[in-house]
Structure formats: C-alpha cells, structure tokens
Design an enzyme around this catalytic site. Structure first.
Site, PDB file in Angstrom:
ATOM      1  CG  ASP A 108      -6.143  -3.593   8.694  1.00  0.00           C
ATOM      2  OD1 ASP A 108      -5.719  -4.750   8.486  1.00  0.00           O
ATOM      3  OD2 ASP A 108      -6.251  -2.754   7.790  1.00  0.00           O
ATOM      4  CE  LYS A 123      -1.966  -1.361   3.737  1.00  0.00           C
ATOM      5  NZ  LYS A 123      -2.795  -1.733   4.882  1.00  0.00           N
TER       6      LYS A 123
HETATM    7  C1  BGC Z   1      -2.021  -5.653   4.069  1.00  0.00           C
HETATM    8  C2  BGC Z   1      -2.877  -6.315   5.128  1.00  0.00           C
HETATM    9  C3  BGC Z   1      -3.981  -5.372   5.560  1.00  0.00           C
HETATM   10  C4  BGC Z   1      -4.752  -4.877   4.359  1.00  0.00           C
HETATM   11  C5  BGC Z   1      -5.870  -3.911   4.730  1.00  0.00           C
HETATM   12  C6  BGC Z   1      -2.872  -5.119   2.951  1.00  0.00           C
HETATM   13  O1  BGC Z   1      -2.084  -4.405   2.057  1.00  0.00           O
HETATM   14  O2  BGC Z   1      -1.098  -6.573   3.549  1.00  0.00           O
HETATM   15  O3  BGC Z   1      -2.099  -6.693   6.241  1.00  0.00           O
HETATM   16  O4  BGC Z   1      -4.842  -6.043   6.446  1.00  0.00           O
HETATM   17  O5  BGC Z   1      -3.879  -4.228   3.463  1.00  0.00           O
HETATM   18  O6  BGC Z   1      -5.407  -2.788   5.372  1.00  0.00           O
END
Ligand code: BGC
Length: 484
Positions: free
Chosen positions: A207, A171
């Site tokens: 989360d 992200k």
């Molecule tokens: C992460 C997860 C997270 C999700 C939502 C993903 O990019 O790898 O760990 O729960 O985003 O935030």
C-alpha cells in the site's frame, strides 16, 4: 478550533484536591518524555537499520526489511488504461475498476469476517476470488481480461512484480498456509478453482507503493509513500547501487522499508513503556512489529485503555472504579482518541458510554492521555520519515532537498492534530528538506493500477526503442545492398 489541553490548563481546570498528583503521575511523564534529542536518537538508530536491511549479507537478519519492489519509475503523468485492483490489508477489503487517465473508478467494499482473518489461506483467497467475481458480474466486466493491480499490505519478499512471498502476517491477520508462499499464485489458483472468469497480468504492490504511485501521477516529485492507518510503513526511491542484493548499478528502485519492524531486535527497548510491552504481549504476533505497535491505529486505543486502567487502579481517575467496558481489551477504540481530542463534550459522551463515573478533571486528564499517546505516535513517525528524507538528500549529495510524500491511513487522515504535529517535527529533524505532504485519494486502489500502467508505459517505450533500432538496421542493410 481544536484545543488540546496543556498540563497547565488541566491543572487549572480541576477542583479536585489531588489534581496535581493526577497530572504529575509517572505514567504520563514517561510517555511525554520524547525530547527532540530522543527523537534524533531514534532517527539515527533507524538510519543504521536501513543500511542493515539494504546490505547483501545483513538483510536476512535485519529487523527493518528494506524489500525491493521492482518498481523502477514513478509516473510521468501520461499513463493510461483500464485496470482491476484489489486492496487487502487496510481498514476494508476492496475491489476496484480504475480508468487511469479519467481518474474514474468503481469501488466495492467486501467485508472480511474476523474468523476468516484467522482461518485458512484457501478460505481467504476463495473469498477474495468470489468478491472479484461478483464485482465483474455486476459491472459487466466478466468477458474482458483486464490487468490486475493487487495491493497486498503485508511484508512480502518480492521476486518479481508478479511473484511475491508473504514473510509474515501483521495487523490481526493470521491465515494458515500463506506465510512463505507466493501470494499471486494463491490468488490465481483461487480464481482457477472457480473457472468462470480470467484476469490479465498481475502487479503486486504494497500500500505504501500504491500511495506513492497514485500521488506521483499528480505530483511527479513524489518519491516517498507513507501509511499511518491500521498499520504503519513507508517506501521511497533508493539508488539501485545501494541495494546490494539487486544486480545493476544504474537507476533507482522503490524500497518497501517495512519500518513497522523497527525495534524487533530490542533497539527501542529503552523507550518502550510497560503499556507497549503489554500491548505486544497480548497481540497475535508478540515480539514483532514493535515500532508499529507504538504508532498505528490497530494499537493506539489499546495503549490508551491500559494507561487509563493503570491510573484508575492508582485511584487517579474515576474514583478508582474501572467499568466493565474499560476493563475489556479492545473496547477503547482508536477512533475515540480522535473524537476525545476533538472536544471535551465528545470526551464526556464517550466516558459515559464506557460506563465510567467521571468528573471534569477526569475528562480533561483522559484528553491529556489521548493527546500524549497520539503525539508520541506522530513524533515517532516524524523521526522515521526524517531518516528517509535525510537519506535521499545524502544519496543525491544535495545541500537541500525538495520532495513530496504521498500519505494515507486513517490515523493521519482522521486525527485532528496528528498531521500538523508530524509535519512540524519532521521540519525540526530534517531542516534541509522541504517536504510537501500530499494525502492520497485512494492510493492503495489506484496506485496498484498505476504500477501496472507505468510498467506498460516503460514496456511500450522500450518496444518503440527496439523497433526504431530495428528500423535503423534495416536501413543500414538496405544501404549495404544498394552499394553492392
Ligand atoms: C505491513 C505493511 C503495510 C503497513 C500499512 C504493516 O503492518 O507490514 O506492509 O504497508 O502495515 O498498511
């Protein structure tokens, strides 16, 4: 009432002579083609990948990581206490003070500048420690040593509740020197470097887990947590005997699936479009989190932009003229999708702001493209969620499963029709499951506190048990003494 145009409606609304060509163009067709059979196939592939992730020898190479979380129980509603919580990895970085039984909380949002997301780990954790310090200062909490729930929404190999190794950033984050390290340790070191406050025990939480736990406080049948926001992911309660790399046979443990990584081994290549391939290629983590890149808020706007650019180049939109904004990566924000689908007037306004020379057919076609991309995302999520609920039902050998899913994330919350599309598709793909969807009120913050609270409740209960065992012994000893 929200009205998303059908192909037929748009066809009728247009005066332009090449309107049929615009709507029948292959880009839209390719994207709309996710039949129930395709979704069932996607769900079946994920089912296999869950098993690979759970397996003792296969989990190293599994694209869907199925990470143990060391959370063995959901709340029973009696949890109490005062906690601090940090929440990193969603739209905002936040610091919270949570009083569980009162649902009271104080929240402070701290910006994380883009440069810091791509800087060094030390800078990032120093910044987090500063935000926490400022928060404690301004709420007069500096003298106390409160337990801290740390929601860290990235894939981590969790060794214990307070030991969690970052597998990789996702992200848009890419700080150096953090992958492969224990994130709790990095946080503690940063706090130590400041030396002006202390924290109590730390619980690390994804989360999804926070969302499941905070919804579980209100509804004790909540055993799944799902996020469709900047990123996407889900966790659920799995039988420990199926988690082959964990000792023990009894009870359940929450597994963080990291379903965003589904497809990283190429198993979704047949449903990827040229736009997905391009989004992946230009992302900061090419080749990974392929499923997430088809679904989550970080990427949806960019997919729409690429479709629109292609259609404009093919002279199907905007008289063939790409404006500077439309030509710029990242300029078509995911929130535009929600706004455009919400009403034609919004669509016109946004297209004007993007410097485009549009006519009415253009505006309707853009809405159709937005609808296509957001629906595809909702249906893919539905297929993945169906896999989880079907798995829980099979695990428990139930003919019928009634369960609750705690959900959070901007895409799910803000898009006008996303949640209803997702729910309808899950009902179709998991007909023997009756699912209640509960939108979490700030799951990532309170949920992390809840994990700590549940752990404290369990520890307290087991202490009581030990003490009562001890009492029995004493009584027995006393009896023996009396008898002598
Ligand atoms: C992460 C997860 C997270 C999700 C939502 C993903 O990019 O790898 O760990 O729960 O985003 O935030």
């Amino acid at each position: 009432e929200v009205c998303v145009p059908s192909v037929e409606q748009v066809r009728r609304s247009g005066e332009n002579e090449n309107r049929t060509q615009r709507l029948d163009c292959k880009q839209i067709k390719a994207l709309r083609f996710l039949s129930p059979e395709t979704l069932q196939e996607v769900s079946a592939r994920l089912r296999k990948d869950l098993l690979r992730g759970l397996g003792k020898h296969s989990h190293h190479k599994a694209p869907v990581k199925m990470l143990p979380t060391f959370v063995r129980a959901t709340p029973d509603g009696t949890e109490k206490g005062d906690f601090l919580a940090l929440d990193l990895g969603g739209t905002n970085f936040r610091v919270l003070h949570v009083r569980v039984e009162e649902e009271a909380q104080k929240v402070q949002i701290c910006a994380i500048p883009q440069e810091m997301m791509l800087g060094t780990g030390e800078q990032l954790f120093d910044h987090i420690a500063t935000c926490l310090g400022d928060f404690l200062e301004s709420h007069n909490l500096k003298g106390q040593t409160l337990p801290l729930g740390f929601t860290f929404s990235f894939p981590c190999e969790q060794l214990e509740i307070d030991k969690s190794i970052l597998i990789r950033w996702t992200k848009g984050f890419n700080c150096s020197g953090v992958e492969g390290k224990d994130v709790v340790q990095l946080l503690k070191e940063a706090i130590h470097r400041r030396g002006d406050y202390h924290i109590g025990s730390v619980a690390m939480v994804n989360d999804t887990v926070g969302t499941m736990m905070s919804c579980g406080y209100k509804d004790q049948s909540c055993e799944i947590g799902m996020i469709i926001g900047t990123g996407t992911n889900a966790c659920y309660m799995e039988e420990i005997k199926n988690v082959k790399r964990i000792e023990g046979k009894d009870g359940r443990m929450c597994i963080n699936t990291e379903w965003g990584g589904f497809g990283d081994d190429g198993c979704l290549d047949d449903i990827l479009t040229e736009f997905d391939v391009e989004v992946d290629k230009t992302s900061i983590n090419p080749g990974v989190h392929i499923f997430e890149k088809m679904i989550s808020g970080m990427y949806l706007g960019e997919i729409v932009r690429l479709v629109l650019v292609k259609m404009t180049k093919d002279k199907l939109l905007f008289k063939g003229q790409i404006s500077e904004a439309l030509g710029t990566p990242g300029r078509f924000e995911t929130k535009f999708i929600s706004e455009i689908e919400d009403g034609l007037e919004n669509a016109k306004k946004i297209l004007t702001e993007l410097g485009l020379d549009w006519d009415l057919v253009d505006a309707s076609v853009v809405r159709l493209v937005c609808d296509t991309i957001s629906s595809r995302s909702a249906y893919l999520c539905a297929a993945a969620l169906a896999t989880l609920v079907n798995r829980i039902r099979n695990n428990r050998k139930l003919g019928h499963l009634k369960t609750t899913v705690g959900v959070d994330g901007t895409v799910y919350r803000k898009h006008p029709t996303f949640s209803s599309k997702l729910q309808k598709a899950v009902r179709l793909l998991a007909p023997q499951c009756d699912i209640t969807f509960l939108v979490s009120e700030d799951g990532s913050g309170t949920g992390a506190a809840m994990v700590t609270a549940v752990a404290q409740r369990l520890a307290h209960q087991s202490r009581l048990l030990e003490e009562s065992d001890g009492e029995d012994n004493e009584e027995e000893e006393e009896e023996e003494e009396e008898g002598q």
